[in-house]
Design a protein around this motif. Structure first.
Motif, PDB file in Angstrom:
ATOM      1  N   ASP A  97       0.850  -1.194   0.000  1.00 32.42           N
ATOM      2  CA  ASP A  97       0.000   0.000   0.000  1.00 32.42           C
ATOM      3  C   ASP A  97       0.886   1.245   0.000  1.00 32.42           C
ATOM      4  O   ASP A  97       2.123   1.159  -0.031  1.00 32.42           O
ATOM      5  CB  ASP A  97      -0.974  -0.026   1.177  1.00 32.42           C
ATOM      6  CG  ASP A  97      -0.286   0.177   2.525  1.00 32.42           C
ATOM      7  OD1 ASP A  97       0.972   0.205   2.582  1.00 32.42           O
ATOM      8  OD2 ASP A  97      -1.003   0.294   3.532  1.00 32.42           O
ATOM      9  N   ASP A  98       0.260   2.420   0.067  1.00 35.50           N
ATOM     10  CA  ASP A  98       1.011   3.669  -0.044  1.00 35.50           C
ATOM     11  C   ASP A  98       1.954   3.882   1.138  1.00 35.50           C
ATOM     12  O   ASP A  98       3.066   4.376   0.976  1.00 35.50           O
ATOM     13  CB  ASP A  98       0.043   4.843  -0.154  1.00 35.50           C
ATOM     14  CG  ASP A  98       0.759   6.148  -0.455  1.00 35.50           C
ATOM     15  OD1 ASP A  98       1.434   6.213  -1.512  1.00 35.50           O
ATOM     16  OD2 ASP A  98       0.678   7.081   0.361  1.00 35.50           O
TER      17      ASP A  98
ATOM     18  N   LEU B 172       5.067   1.816   0.574  1.00 33.75           N
ATOM     19  CA  LEU B 172       5.852   2.373  -0.533  1.00 33.75           C
ATOM     20  C   LEU B 172       6.663   3.584  -0.068  1.00 33.75           C
ATOM     21  O   LEU B 172       7.864   3.703  -0.380  1.00 33.75           O
ATOM     22  CB  LEU B 172       4.937   2.751  -1.692  1.00 33.75           C
ATOM     23  CG  LEU B 172       5.627   3.378  -2.918  1.00 33.75           C
ATOM     24  CD1 LEU B 172       6.662   2.437  -3.502  1.00 33.75           C
ATOM     25  CD2 LEU B 172       4.575   3.756  -3.974  1.00 33.75           C
TER      26      LEU B 172
ATOM     27  N   LEU C 206       7.215  -1.686 -10.916  1.00 32.19           N
ATOM     28  CA  LEU C 206       6.065  -1.362 -10.080  1.00 32.19           C
ATOM     29  C   LEU C 206       4.972  -0.665 -10.885  1.00 32.19           C
ATOM     30  O   LEU C 206       5.253   0.181 -11.729  1.00 32.19           O
ATOM     31  CB  LEU C 206       6.550  -0.467  -8.932  1.00 32.19           C
ATOM     32  CG  LEU C 206       5.561   0.146  -7.947  1.00 32.19           C
ATOM     33  CD1 LEU C 206       6.212   0.260  -6.572  1.00 32.19           C
ATOM     34  CD2 LEU C 206       5.137   1.542  -8.421  1.00 32.19           C
TER      35      LEU C 206
ATOM     36  N   THR D  31       1.081   1.292 -10.112  1.00 24.04           N
ATOM     37  CA  THR D  31       0.294   1.879  -9.027  1.00 24.04           C
ATOM     38  C   THR D  31      -1.051   2.357  -9.551  1.00 24.04           C
ATOM     39  O   THR D  31      -1.147   2.829 -10.688  1.00 24.04           O
ATOM     40  CB  THR D  31       1.051   3.062  -8.395  1.00 24.04           C
ATOM     41  OG1 THR D  31       2.310   2.597  -7.890  1.00 24.04           O
ATOM     42  CG2 THR D  31       0.266   3.681  -7.249  1.00 24.04           C
TER      43      THR D  31
ATOM     44  N   VAL E 226      -5.151  -1.549 -10.184  1.00 22.65           N
ATOM     45  CA  VAL E 226      -3.752  -1.944 -10.155  1.00 22.65           C
ATOM     46  C   VAL E 226      -3.595  -3.382 -10.657  1.00 22.65           C
ATOM     47  O   VAL E 226      -2.611  -3.721 -11.334  1.00 22.65           O
ATOM     48  CB  VAL E 226      -3.145  -1.758  -8.747  1.00 22.65           C
ATOM     49  CG1 VAL E 226      -3.565  -2.860  -7.778  1.00 22.65           C
ATOM     50  CG2 VAL E 226      -1.629  -1.696  -8.834  1.00 22.65           C
TER      51      VAL E 226
ATOM     52  N   PRO F   6      -4.827   3.109   0.288  1.00 19.90           N
ATOM     53  CA  PRO F   6      -4.603   3.356  -1.136  1.00 19.90           C
ATOM     54  C   PRO F   6      -3.804   4.654  -1.332  1.00 19.90           C
ATOM     55  O   PRO F   6      -3.733   5.478  -0.419  1.00 19.90           O
ATOM     56  CB  PRO F   6      -6.026   3.482  -1.699  1.00 19.90           C
ATOM     57  CG  PRO F   6      -6.851   3.922  -0.535  1.00 19.90           C
ATOM     58  CD  PRO F   6      -6.231   3.293   0.682  1.00 19.90           C
ATOM     59  N   PRO F   7      -3.169   4.807  -2.515  1.00 21.19           N
ATOM     60  CA  PRO F   7      -3.185   3.918  -3.672  1.00 21.19           C
ATOM     61  C   PRO F   7      -2.376   2.645  -3.423  1.00 21.19           C
ATOM     62  O   PRO F   7      -1.554   2.591  -2.510  1.00 21.19           O
ATOM     63  CB  PRO F   7      -2.559   4.778  -4.771  1.00 21.19           C
ATOM     64  CG  PRO F   7      -1.665   5.724  -4.037  1.00 21.19           C
ATOM     65  CD  PRO F   7      -2.380   6.036  -2.771  1.00 21.19           C
ATOM     66  N   TYR F   8      -2.628   1.647  -4.275  1.00 20.34           N
ATOM     67  CA  TYR F   8      -1.973   0.350  -4.142  1.00 20.34           C
ATOM     68  C   TYR F   8      -0.927   0.166  -5.247  1.00 20.34           C
ATOM     69  O   TYR F   8      -1.049   0.731  -6.333  1.00 20.34           O
ATOM     70  CB  TYR F   8      -3.007  -0.775  -4.221  1.00 20.34           C
ATOM     71  CG  TYR F   8      -4.063  -0.684  -3.144  1.00 20.34           C
ATOM     72  CD1 TYR F   8      -3.782  -1.106  -1.843  1.00 20.34           C
ATOM     73  CD2 TYR F   8      -5.325  -0.176  -3.417  1.00 20.34           C
ATOM     74  CE1 TYR F   8      -4.743  -1.023  -0.842  1.00 20.34           C
ATOM     75  CE2 TYR F   8      -6.291  -0.087  -2.423  1.00 20.34           C
ATOM     76  CZ  TYR F   8      -5.997  -0.509  -1.140  1.00 20.34           C
ATOM     77  OH  TYR F   8      -6.936  -0.415  -0.149  1.00 20.34           O
ATOM     78  N   SER F   9       0.066  -0.654  -4.939  1.00 21.37           N
ATOM     79  CA  SER F   9       1.101  -0.961  -5.931  1.00 21.37           C
ATOM     80  C   SER F   9       1.330  -2.464  -5.990  1.00 21.37           C
ATOM     81  O   SER F   9       1.228  -3.160  -4.962  1.00 21.37           O
ATOM     82  CB  SER F   9       2.412  -0.260  -5.586  1.00 21.37           C
ATOM     83  OG  SER F   9       2.271   1.143  -5.603  1.00 21.37           O
TER      84      SER F   9
END
Length: 485
Positions: free
Chosen positions: A349-350, A353, A380, A382, A389, A404-407
């Protein structure tokens, strides 16, 4: 041309060097043969030795460890690769083994890495090198040789110096082609040895080609191909062994056909070794009457750290299903990825990251930054939602978590340039666990990755080098005993 010695060692890496030192120390005359200039995969390694139970470095660092704790953890990793008695002996002798290496001139350090990593920076030399955190009583047992960069070159150089101090004769550019068997016993080695200009050029090509072989295989293969072509100019040489021949010539990861024969699912990774890891030593042992085991065991390294924040992520497959555990050692997750067809992603998740990006500067060694650039950059994708994603990555949506945002980071075996998936073989010749003698073949011993040993079921960082030292010393001691009889 003929040469005679009590003990002949084939291969001049960690196992061969340790065998040679022990045999010579016990009073045997020793000759070491190496197809190239020595070092093998050892010199290209991280120079990490797995040791515990109260090493000098652990005590100095204030680390609490015991033989029982080390044994309990390794039972989960080693399983039945060796007997419980042999593993217990390995653990009991571990601290003394590291002290022996220090006596040979190999430097170690007590500075502990405060974060989870696949390899510590130059500020740290003692670290959790496996999946210890997943079991009771974890302790850092990865002892990295004290040196800048990857430490394998210094590890081997110091051992090579010890070999020469012991009066051992080292014969480089000498390829063993056949074992001599007389009256049911191995009595020597037939070789091809280079001299003059072919030897000098062969030496230069093998030294220049070592790093490209690992990091840019097309160039490495060309350079070593030229070196192999020069071997046609080798002169016949017979090396007589008064009592013992020790095979310590590495594994077989460089022989694609042999890997495919024994482990067809393991394709697309980076061959971790040298062209000398072509199974030649194992073939010599088999031709003399030895047998092999665990040839299907391949260690696949899919490291997610550093940065350490990434171990908080979740591994998912093409169907979006969770599997494995991102906190485990890279080889544990690598094997699980191969079982899923070689495809996998790390969901973060953010928050994870941002934490990972903040850790890059302090947690990565220079050679790891290529991997980090991939993990946090090109590898990656995102998006604001899990569905988006997943669509970008081309997989089914996994179960969401966090902020979120998700990667999604592609951690597949063939993820792409800059994020190779190293592989090495773990099986080899079956040996007597008390002496290192190849079972059923008098006068022949095997050690390191040419033999079944402590790390032949499962690998964690430092266990292969530790096994090379353990099995190499064992073979050298017992071959020398025969020489005295």
């Amino acid at each position: 041309m003929e040469v005679t010695a009590d003990v002949v060692v084939i291969g001049f890496g960690a196992a061969g060097a340790c065998a040679a030192v022990e045999a010579a120390t016990a009073g045997a005359s020793v000759v070491v043969l190496d197809r190239f200039t020595g070092g093998g995969a050892t010199a290209l390694s991280g120079g990490v030795v797995y040791a515990g139970g109260g090493t000098r470095q652990q005590v100095e660092a204030g680390v609490t460890d015991s033989v029982d704790a080390m044994y309990s953890y390794l039972r989960h990793e080693v399983r039945d690769a060796v007997s419980p008695e042999t593993l217990r002996r390995f653990c009991e002798d571990s601290a003394k083994m590291l002290a022996w290496l220090e006596d040979q001139g190999v430097p170690f350090d007590a500075r502990v890495s405060p974060f989870k990593t696949s390899y510590p920076t130059d500020d740290h030399y003692l670290y959790l090198s496996g999946s210890e955190d997943a079991w009771p009583d974890p302790a850092p047992r990865g002892h990295r040789t004290r040196a800048k960069g990857t430490s394998g070159r210094v590890f081997f150089t110091r051992l090579a110096e010890a070999v020469r101090r012991a009066g051992v004769r080292v014969m480089p550019q000498t390829r063993a082609v056949e074992l001599i068997v007389a009256n049911g016993r191995v009595t020597g080695v037939r070789c091809r040895t280079l001299t003059g200009l072919p030897r000098a050029v062969h030496s230069a090509l093998s030294k220049v080609g070592a790093k490209p072989w690992l990091y840019y295989p097309p160039l490495g293969r060309k350079l070593f191909g030229l070196a192999a072509w020069l071997e046609r100019y080798g002169r016949p040489l017979v090396v007589h062994a008064g009592q013992g021949v020790i095979i310590a010539a590495g594994g077989f990861i460089a022989d694609r056909a042999l890997v495919h024969e024994h482990a067809p699912a393991y394709r697309g990774g980076l061959a971790l070794g040298t062209p000398g890891d072509d199974g030649g030593g194992i073939r010599l042992g088999v031709a003399a009457g030895g047998r092999t085991a665990r040839m299907d065991k391949i260690s696949v390294w899919r490291f997610i750290t550093p940065p350490s924040a990434l171990q908080r992520g979740v591994l998912v497959d093409s169907d979006g299903q969770r599997f494995g555990d991102a906190t485990l050692y890279g080889a544990a997750n690598g094997g699980a990825i191969v079982e899923r067809g070689g495809k996998a992603w790390l969901l973060i998740d953010d928050e994870i990251l941002q934490a990972a990006r903040a850790q890059v500067k302090t947690q990565t060694a220079p050679f790891q930054r290529w991997q980090v650039r991939y993990l946090l950059g090109r590898g990656l994708v995102t998006a604001p939602t899990i569905e988006e994603v997943a669509a970008k990555a081309g997989i089914s949506p996994p179960e969401p978590f966090g902020t979120p945002p998700y990667s999604l980071i592609n951690v597949s075996v063939r993820a792409g340039f800059g994020y190779p998936c190293p592989m090495l073989t773990l099986g080899g010749l079956v040996v007597d666990e008390d002496t290192g003698q190849v079972q059923g073949v008098a006068g022949l011993y095997a050690a390191g990755r040419s033999a079944v040993g402590v790390c032949s079921e499962s690998y964690v960082s430092g266990l292969a080098l530790a096994d090379c030292v353990f099995s190499g010393r064992r073979a050298g001691q017992h071959a020398a005993k025969e020489a005295r009889c």
